[in-house]
Enzyme design. Structure first.
Site, PDB file in Angstrom:
ATOM      1  N   LEU A  13     -67.946  64.987   5.955  1.00 21.89           N
ATOM      2  CA  LEU A  13     -67.262  63.554   5.797  1.00 21.89           C
ATOM      3  C   LEU A  13     -67.851  62.786   6.789  1.00 21.89           C
ATOM      4  O   LEU A  13     -67.893  61.427   6.376  1.00 21.89           O
ATOM      5  CB  LEU A  13     -65.573  63.908   6.494  1.00 21.89           C
ATOM      6  CG  LEU A  13     -64.910  65.024   5.568  1.00 21.89           C
ATOM      7  CD1 LEU A  13     -63.366  64.958   5.902  1.00 21.89           C
ATOM      8  CD2 LEU A  13     -65.083  64.881   4.067  1.00 21.89           C
ATOM      9  N   ASP A  50     -71.462  67.578  23.402  1.00 21.42           N
ATOM     10  CA  ASP A  50     -70.634  68.870  23.053  1.00 21.42           C
ATOM     11  C   ASP A  50     -69.199  68.328  23.327  1.00 21.42           C
ATOM     12  O   ASP A  50     -68.923  67.845  24.216  1.00 21.42           O
ATOM     13  CB  ASP A  50     -70.984  70.059  23.895  1.00 21.42           C
ATOM     14  CG  ASP A  50     -70.212  71.265  23.705  1.00 21.42           C
ATOM     15  OD1 ASP A  50     -69.167  71.201  22.836  1.00 21.42           O
ATOM     16  OD2 ASP A  50     -70.511  72.357  24.247  1.00 21.42           O
ATOM     17  N   HIS A 112     -53.110  71.111   7.435  1.00 25.00           N
ATOM     18  CA  HIS A 112     -52.901  72.348   8.243  1.00 25.00           C
ATOM     19  C   HIS A 112     -51.627  72.326   9.232  1.00 25.00           C
ATOM     20  O   HIS A 112     -51.166  73.511   9.618  1.00 25.00           O
ATOM     21  CB  HIS A 112     -54.013  73.226   8.384  1.00 25.00           C
ATOM     22  CG  HIS A 112     -54.892  73.373   7.308  1.00 25.00           C
ATOM     23  ND1 HIS A 112     -54.545  74.166   6.179  1.00 25.00           N
ATOM     24  CD2 HIS A 112     -56.278  72.856   6.727  1.00 25.00           C
ATOM     25  CE1 HIS A 112     -55.574  74.179   5.037  1.00 25.00           C
ATOM     26  NE2 HIS A 112     -56.488  73.377   5.530  1.00 25.00           N
ATOM     27  N   TYR A 135     -56.305  76.903  13.333  1.00 22.94           N
ATOM     28  CA  TYR A 135     -57.001  75.600  13.257  1.00 22.94           C
ATOM     29  C   TYR A 135     -55.915  74.743  12.926  1.00 22.94           C
ATOM     30  O   TYR A 135     -55.779  73.463  13.462  1.00 22.94           O
ATOM     31  CB  TYR A 135     -57.601  75.708  11.650  1.00 22.94           C
ATOM     32  CG  TYR A 135     -58.329  74.491  11.386  1.00 22.94           C
ATOM     33  CD1 TYR A 135     -59.423  73.981  12.042  1.00 22.94           C
ATOM     34  CD2 TYR A 135     -57.552  73.755  10.302  1.00 22.94           C
ATOM     35  CE1 TYR A 135     -59.687  72.807  11.474  1.00 22.94           C
ATOM     36  CE2 TYR A 135     -58.389  72.591   9.825  1.00 22.94           C
ATOM     37  CZ  TYR A 135     -59.388  72.271  10.486  1.00 22.94           C
ATOM     38  OH  TYR A 135     -59.907  70.781  10.014  1.00 22.94           O
ATOM     39  N   LYS A 139     -54.646  71.009  15.156  1.00 23.13           N
ATOM     40  CA  LYS A 139     -54.179  69.715  14.821  1.00 23.13           C
ATOM     41  C   LYS A 139     -52.737  69.329  15.306  1.00 23.13           C
ATOM     42  O   LYS A 139     -52.557  68.074  15.858  1.00 23.13           O
ATOM     43  CB  LYS A 139     -54.203  69.716  13.468  1.00 23.13           C
ATOM     44  CG  LYS A 139     -55.506  70.071  12.576  1.00 23.13           C
ATOM     45  CD  LYS A 139     -56.672  69.016  13.119  1.00 23.13           C
ATOM     46  CE  LYS A 139     -57.765  69.356  12.210  1.00 23.13           C
ATOM     47  NZ  LYS A 139     -59.005  68.583  12.753  1.00 23.13           N
ATOM     48  N   SER A 164     -57.148  67.567   1.123  1.00 20.34           N
ATOM     49  CA  SER A 164     -58.363  68.083   0.760  1.00 20.34           C
ATOM     50  C   SER A 164     -59.512  67.381   0.362  1.00 20.34           C
ATOM     51  O   SER A 164     -59.186  66.452  -0.681  1.00 20.34           O
ATOM     52  CB  SER A 164     -58.376  69.179  -0.150  1.00 20.34           C
ATOM     53  OG  SER A 164     -58.005  68.743  -1.520  1.00 20.34           O
ATOM     54  N   CYS A 165     -60.663  66.865   1.189  1.00 20.49           N
ATOM     55  CA  CYS A 165     -61.639  65.741   0.768  1.00 20.49           C
ATOM     56  C   CYS A 165     -62.839  66.793   0.405  1.00 20.49           C
ATOM     57  O   CYS A 165     -63.775  66.715   1.133  1.00 20.49           O
ATOM     58  CB  CYS A 165     -61.813  64.928   1.994  1.00 20.49           C
ATOM     59  SG  CYS A 165     -62.696  63.642   1.667  1.00 20.49           S
ATOM     60  N   ARG A 172     -55.008  73.348  -6.875  1.00 23.62           N
ATOM     61  CA  ARG A 172     -54.377  72.800  -5.744  1.00 23.62           C
ATOM     62  C   ARG A 172     -54.882  71.425  -5.461  1.00 23.62           C
ATOM     63  O   ARG A 172     -53.997  70.522  -5.040  1.00 23.62           O
ATOM     64  CB  ARG A 172     -54.750  73.678  -4.466  1.00 23.62           C
ATOM     65  CG  ARG A 172     -54.347  72.873  -3.221  1.00 23.62           C
ATOM     66  CD  ARG A 172     -54.373  73.920  -1.682  1.00 23.62           C
ATOM     67  NE  ARG A 172     -54.070  73.217  -0.919  1.00 23.62           N
ATOM     68  CZ  ARG A 172     -54.725  72.731   0.299  1.00 23.62           C
ATOM     69  NH1 ARG A 172     -56.203  72.684  -0.127  1.00 23.62           N
ATOM     70  NH2 ARG A 172     -54.722  72.025   1.294  1.00 23.62           N
TER      71      ARG A 172
END
Length: 278
Positions: A13, A50, A112, A135, A139, A164-165, A172
């Site tokens: 992305l 990092d 998610h 995960y 978020k 969903s990209c 789905r």
């Protein structure tokens, strides 16, 4: 703007965001843990950093007007694997933004964070968190962190719950797809909107089958143009009947909702790595 920072610039992305972001500011500082990201766009510099290091984030965020935060370990995994980049990394980005007086963080959150809601529930941006994985939990943490930094320190943030990209190659995605063009529009609106405070918006295209409601985020001016229904006939012709008792089919989080905690969700998906190359 004088300076934007893009984390996760080496990711799929991020590869689509670098060029448009470079045109919105005098200097775009792209950062990731990769050694390099190839040819840079005019006005773009690359700094290896990092997320788990506050010192690294302090360096890249110095003088930034806004930070577009897409960096993360982008899959489910053991909590210890996500702790550094996804949990501590979010804190480091917000803390560095605050210390340097940045105005806003635009954050790549995810469906998610609410992935265990049944897909037949049309959910808005104000539903309580219901993560499907560690995960997704990360978020949730970043969304709550963003709200706290807004209410306690006045640092704005917009949290884009991307569904969903990726290419539409499964049933789905007929509801969850976010096209790359719509992704760019969404991020642009999150940057250009004069006042956002703390906001949440779903990252999804103008799909006939979209299972989420962005009405409360309409002030951001995001008006997606693409529709996954263009792919419906082909996708459904290749899809076996889905099991309504399978949480991977029934829940917003898709395959992530079905895996055991700590187990890869991407392993059960067919994402094509079509990242943009300069």
């Amino acid at each position: 703007m004088k300076k934007l920072v893009l984390t996760g610039a080496a990711g799929r992305l991020g590869s689509y965001l670098r060029e448009p972001l470079s045109k919105m500011c005098d200097t775009l500082v792209s950062t990731d843990i990769a050694d390099d990201i190839g040819t840079l766009y005019p006005g773009e510099t690359y700094v290896k950093g990092d997320l788990a290091s506050l010192d690294d984030m302090m360096k890249v965020c110095e003088g930034a007007d806004m930070i577009v935060h897409f960096g993360a370990f982008v899959d489910e995994g053991p909590f210890e694997q996500l702790l550094g980049p996804n949990f501590i990394g979010a804190y480091n980005v917000w803390e560095a933004a605050h210390r340097h007086g940045a105005r806003r963080v635009v954050y790549a959150s995810s469906i998610h964070a609410v992935g265990m809601y049944p897909k037949n529930e049309f959910i808005g941006t104000d539903v309580p968190h219901r993560p499907d994985t560690f995960y997704g939990l990360a978020k949730c943490f970043a969304e709550d962190l963003g709200r706290m930094y807004w209410e306690k320190r006045g640092l704005e943030s917009v949290h884009m719950r991307i569904l969903s990209c990726a290419q539409v190659n499964n049933a789905r995605a007929l509801g969850s797809w976010l096209s790359y063009d719509d992704l760019i529009q969404l991020v642009t609106r999150c940057i250009e909107t004069p006042v956002t405070g703390f906001s949440v918006i779903y990252g999804v295209s103008n799909n006939d089958r979209a299972p989420v409601d962005n009405a409360s985020a309409s002030f951001l001016g995001y008006r997606p143009q693409d529709n996954a229904e263009d792919f419906a006939a082909e996708v459904l012709a290749q899809t076996d009947p889905l099991d309504p008792q399978d949480s991977g089919h029934m829940c917003h989080g898709g395959p992530f909702a079905a895996v055991d905690l700590g187990q890869s969700g991407l392993a059960n998906m067919t994402i094509v790595d079509d990242r943009k190359t300069t």
